[in-house]
Design a protein around this motif. Structure first.
Motif, PDB file in Angstrom:
ATOM      1  N   ILE A   4       0.859  -1.177   0.000  1.00 42.05           N
ATOM      2  CA  ILE A   4       0.000   0.000   0.000  1.00 42.05           C
ATOM      3  C   ILE A   4       0.892   1.222   0.000  1.00 42.05           C
ATOM      4  O   ILE A   4       1.889   1.258   0.733  1.00 42.05           O
ATOM      5  CB  ILE A   4      -0.915   0.039   1.250  1.00 42.05           C
ATOM      6  N   LYS A   5       0.579   2.208  -0.802  1.00 44.46           N
ATOM      7  CA  LYS A   5       1.320   3.482  -0.788  1.00 44.46           C
ATOM      8  C   LYS A   5       0.435   4.520  -0.100  1.00 44.46           C
ATOM      9  O   LYS A   5      -0.713   4.737  -0.478  1.00 44.46           O
ATOM     10  CB  LYS A   5       1.656   3.912  -2.219  1.00 44.46           C
ATOM     11  N   MET A   6       0.998   5.171   0.931  1.00 40.80           N
ATOM     12  CA  MET A   6       0.277   6.203   1.677  1.00 40.80           C
ATOM     13  C   MET A   6       1.224   7.356   1.961  1.00 40.80           C
ATOM     14  O   MET A   6       2.446   7.222   1.840  1.00 40.80           O
ATOM     15  CB  MET A   6      -0.265   5.648   3.000  1.00 40.80           C
ATOM     16  N   HIS A   7       0.653   8.500   2.356  1.00 43.42           N
ATOM     17  CA  HIS A   7       1.496   9.615   2.791  1.00 43.42           C
ATOM     18  C   HIS A   7       0.819  10.387   3.913  1.00 43.42           C
ATOM     19  O   HIS A   7      -0.409  10.412   4.028  1.00 43.42           O
ATOM     20  CB  HIS A   7       1.857  10.543   1.625  1.00 43.42           C
ATOM     21  N   GLY A   8       1.649  10.999   4.740  1.00 42.85           N
ATOM     22  CA  GLY A   8       1.197  11.934   5.750  1.00 42.85           C
ATOM     23  C   GLY A   8       1.806  13.282   5.434  1.00 42.85           C
ATOM     24  O   GLY A   8       3.009  13.485   5.618  1.00 42.85           O
ATOM     25  N   LEU A   9       1.012  14.176   4.850  1.00 41.93           N
ATOM     26  CA  LEU A   9       1.480  15.513   4.459  1.00 41.93           C
ATOM     27  C   LEU A   9       2.666  15.449   3.496  1.00 41.93           C
ATOM     28  O   LEU A   9       3.592  16.243   3.570  1.00 41.93           O
ATOM     29  CB  LEU A   9       1.841  16.345   5.690  1.00 41.93           C
ATOM     30  N   GLY A  10       2.643  14.471   2.589  1.00 41.14           N
ATOM     31  CA  GLY A  10       3.695  14.356   1.592  1.00 41.14           C
ATOM     32  C   GLY A  10       4.885  13.516   2.020  1.00 41.14           C
ATOM     33  O   GLY A  10       5.741  13.190   1.194  1.00 41.14           O
ATOM     34  N   ASP A  12       6.002  10.179   2.442  1.00 38.23           N
ATOM     35  CA  ASP A  12       5.334   9.013   1.872  1.00 38.23           C
ATOM     36  C   ASP A  12       5.997   7.690   2.242  1.00 38.23           C
ATOM     37  O   ASP A  12       7.209   7.623   2.462  1.00 38.23           O
ATOM     38  CB  ASP A  12       5.197   9.152   0.358  1.00 38.23           C
ATOM     39  N   PHE A  13       5.147   6.642   2.263  1.00 39.43           N
ATOM     40  CA  PHE A  13       5.576   5.347   2.775  1.00 39.43           C
ATOM     41  C   PHE A  13       4.975   4.207   1.958  1.00 39.43           C
ATOM     42  O   PHE A  13       3.868   4.307   1.436  1.00 39.43           O
ATOM     43  CB  PHE A  13       5.151   5.170   4.237  1.00 39.43           C
ATOM     44  N   ILE A  14       5.741   3.134   1.888  1.00 37.66           N
ATOM     45  CA  ILE A  14       5.254   1.850   1.406  1.00 37.66           C
ATOM     46  C   ILE A  14       4.875   1.038   2.645  1.00 37.66           C
ATOM     47  O   ILE A  14       5.700   0.844   3.540  1.00 37.66           O
ATOM     48  CB  ILE A  14       6.349   1.107   0.624  1.00 37.66           C
ATOM     49  N   LEU A  15       3.639   0.576   2.709  1.00 32.32           N
ATOM     50  CA  LEU A  15       3.192  -0.246   3.831  1.00 32.32           C
ATOM     51  C   LEU A  15       2.995  -1.679   3.361  1.00 32.32           C
ATOM     52  O   LEU A  15       2.427  -1.917   2.279  1.00 32.32           O
ATOM     53  CB  LEU A  15       1.876   0.271   4.419  1.00 32.32           C
ATOM     54  N   VAL A  16       3.473  -2.626   4.163  1.00 28.44           N
ATOM     55  CA  VAL A  16       3.282  -4.048   3.879  1.00 28.44           C
ATOM     56  C   VAL A  16       2.620  -4.680   5.104  1.00 28.44           C
ATOM     57  O   VAL A  16       3.102  -4.517   6.231  1.00 28.44           O
ATOM     58  CB  VAL A  16       4.612  -4.750   3.565  1.00 28.44           C
ATOM     59  N   ALA A 268      -3.832  11.441   7.189  1.00 23.45           N
ATOM     60  CA  ALA A 268      -3.115  10.397   6.465  1.00 23.45           C
ATOM     61  C   ALA A 268      -3.908  10.101   5.208  1.00 23.45           C
ATOM     62  O   ALA A 268      -5.142  10.141   5.220  1.00 23.45           O
ATOM     63  CB  ALA A 268      -2.952   9.136   7.314  1.00 23.45           C
ATOM     64  N   THR A 269      -3.205   9.795   4.127  1.00 25.51           N
ATOM     65  CA  THR A 269      -3.868   9.707   2.825  1.00 25.51           C
ATOM     66  C   THR A 269      -3.401   8.477   2.056  1.00 25.51           C
ATOM     67  O   THR A 269      -2.197   8.193   1.993  1.00 25.51           O
ATOM     68  CB  THR A 269      -3.561  10.970   1.982  1.00 25.51           C
ATOM     69  N   TYR A 270      -4.360   7.763   1.451  1.00 27.90           N
ATOM     70  CA  TYR A 270      -4.027   6.674   0.547  1.00 27.90           C
ATOM     71  C   TYR A 270      -3.553   7.241  -0.799  1.00 27.90           C
ATOM     72  O   TYR A 270      -4.058   8.258  -1.269  1.00 27.90           O
ATOM     73  CB  TYR A 270      -5.231   5.787   0.263  1.00 27.90           C
ATOM     74  N   VAL A 271      -2.597   6.590  -1.416  1.00 27.40           N
ATOM     75  CA  VAL A 271      -2.178   6.935  -2.769  1.00 27.40           C
ATOM     76  C   VAL A 271      -2.613   5.834  -3.740  1.00 27.40           C
ATOM     77  O   VAL A 271      -3.371   6.061  -4.665  1.00 27.40           O
ATOM     78  CB  VAL A 271      -0.651   7.156  -2.840  1.00 27.40           C
ATOM     79  N   TYR A 272      -2.140   4.612  -3.500  1.00 27.03           N
ATOM     80  CA  TYR A 272      -2.570   3.479  -4.330  1.00 27.03           C
ATOM     81  C   TYR A 272      -2.139   2.175  -3.672  1.00 27.03           C
ATOM     82  O   TYR A 272      -1.352   2.166  -2.723  1.00 27.03           O
ATOM     83  CB  TYR A 272      -1.985   3.560  -5.759  1.00 27.03           C
ATOM     84  N   THR A 273      -2.660   1.062  -4.188  1.00 28.81           N
ATOM     85  CA  THR A 273      -2.195  -0.266  -3.813  1.00 28.81           C
ATOM     86  C   THR A 273      -1.572  -0.910  -5.036  1.00 28.81           C
ATOM     87  O   THR A 273      -1.840  -0.515  -6.179  1.00 28.81           O
ATOM     88  CB  THR A 273      -3.352  -1.147  -3.305  1.00 28.81           C
ATOM     89  N   GLY A 274      -0.717  -1.899  -4.811  1.00 21.48           N
ATOM     90  CA  GLY A 274      -0.065  -2.534  -5.948  1.00 21.48           C
ATOM     91  C   GLY A 274       0.665  -3.798  -5.562  1.00 21.48           C
ATOM     92  O   GLY A 274       0.569  -4.281  -4.417  1.00 21.48           O
ATOM     93  N   GLN A 275       1.388  -4.338  -6.512  1.00 22.84           N
ATOM     94  CA  GLN A 275       2.216  -5.523  -6.299  1.00 22.84           C
ATOM     95  C   GLN A 275       3.601  -5.246  -6.864  1.00 22.84           C
ATOM     96  O   GLN A 275       3.749  -4.520  -7.844  1.00 22.84           O
ATOM     97  CB  GLN A 275       1.613  -6.740  -7.000  1.00 22.84           C
ATOM     98  N   ILE A 276       4.610  -5.814  -6.209  1.00 22.38           N
ATOM     99  CA  ILE A 276       5.984  -5.672  -6.680  1.00 22.38           C
ATOM    100  C   ILE A 276       6.651  -7.041  -6.645  1.00 22.38           C
ATOM    101  O   ILE A 276       6.375  -7.858  -5.748  1.00 22.38           O
ATOM    102  CB  ILE A 276       6.769  -4.637  -5.834  1.00 22.38           C
ATOM    103  N   ASN A 277       7.499  -7.311  -7.620  1.00 20.20           N
ATOM    104  CA  ASN A 277       8.222  -8.575  -7.662  1.00 20.20           C
ATOM    105  C   ASN A 277       9.317  -8.610  -6.602  1.00 20.20           C
ATOM    106  O   ASN A 277       9.956  -7.592  -6.327  1.00 20.20           O
ATOM    107  CB  ASN A 277       8.853  -8.775  -9.042  1.00 20.20           C
ATOM    108  N   ILE A 278       9.534  -9.761  -6.003  1.00 26.50           N
ATOM    109  CA  ILE A 278      10.600  -9.916  -5.014  1.00 26.50           C
ATOM    110  C   ILE A 278      11.496 -11.072  -5.432  1.00 26.50           C
ATOM    111  O   ILE A 278      11.153 -11.880  -6.277  1.00 26.50           O
ATOM    112  CB  ILE A 278      10.050 -10.165  -3.600  1.00 26.50           C
TER     113      ILE A 278
END
Length: 278
Positions: A4-10, A12-16, A268-278
């Protein structure tokens, strides 16, 4: 890997969410994932984890964009709180999150099932040099003239669960934060490095702040930095204990209460959700 990609006042963080995703070596992945050209792009990677103690509800681990582990992050914990509440991982509006800086207690402000803001009890500020840490032979570092790098600065050092150095300036918009910030962050006087806040006092109830974050560099906001800045303002009798902090990414409301705890409120604000290869 889902994220999940989110930010707090810009800021920004990747959440797992490790309630559903596997345990792997996220610290080594953090630097690549946070890269703005070659990865997802973020100031940090945040892990949503089960608690280690049954009286708590969650655990939060944060890795900075350089791969180092952070003790605490005010903007990240607001994103964390919004996510777990809105995903119905907790049915309480106030809950306990384990961090490296201790247990934090966010309180969500909910309107029609959505979290519109989060208040976080950030705990008590700490001023003893060994608690920050800072290598100075004094009881506390408030408005002290100190040689850092090739220059002298009047600094205010304290811990909000992580180390901060607050410097007051006349015109924060034009101050060379990108030049001075990394010099102070990595100076040997701060053995664990330090977050550096540059603060312009607008009036007794408002300040403007820019920040150079330890392990992340120039960011649009810093929750613990806003708390540290207000504490430094009050210690220097520059503001009242309830202050609106204007950051490049938006505003936070900070209150240093009579119980000696610092309370931070912001969105706090959502930006988008996604998938990434590991």
């Amino acid at each position: 890997m889902n994220f999940i990609k989110m930010h707090g006042l810009g800021n920004d963080f990747i959440l797992v969410n490790l309630f559903t995703e596997p345990e792997i070596d996220y610290q080594n992945l953090a630097k690549d994932w946070c890269h703005r050209q070659l990865g997802i792009g973020a100031d940090g990677l945040v892990l949503i984890q089960p608690p280690e103690k049954k009286e708590n509800h969650f655990k939060m681990t944060i890795y900075n964009s350089d791969g180092s582990e952070a003790d605490m992050c005010g903007n990240a914990i607001r994103c964390f709180a919004k996510y777990v509440y809105e995903k119905k991982m907790v049915d309480l509006e106030e809950f306990r999150i384990e961090t490296r800086a201790g247990v934090m207690v966010p309180k969500v402000n909910v309107v029609e099932g959505k979290v519109v803001s989060v208040q976080v009890d950030m705990g008590k500020p700490r001023f003893k040099p060994d608690e920050i840490p800072i290598n100075l032979p004094t009881q506390e570092v408030i408005d002290k003239k100190v040689r850092v790098g090739d220059g002298y600065y009047r600094i205010n050092a304290l811990s909000m669960g992580n180390p901060h150095c607050v410097i007051f300036v006349d015109d924060v918009d034009h101050y060379p934060v990108e030049k001075v910030g990394p010099i102070i962050e990595c100076d040997p006087i701060f053995p664990a490095r330090v977050n550096v806040e540059f603060v312009e006092v607008l009036n007794r109830k408002e300040i403007k702040m820019r920040v150079w974050e330890r392990g992340a560099g120039l960011t649009l906001a810093c929750g613990t930095g806003a708390c540290a800045s207000v504490v430094a303002c009050v210690k220097n009798d520059l503001t009242v204990p309830e202050v609106t902090v204007h950051l490049p990414g938006g505003d936070l409301f900070i209150k240093w209460a009579k119980d000696d705890h610092v309370y931070m409120t912001g969105p706090a604000t959502y930006v988008y959700t996604g998938q990434i290869n590991i």
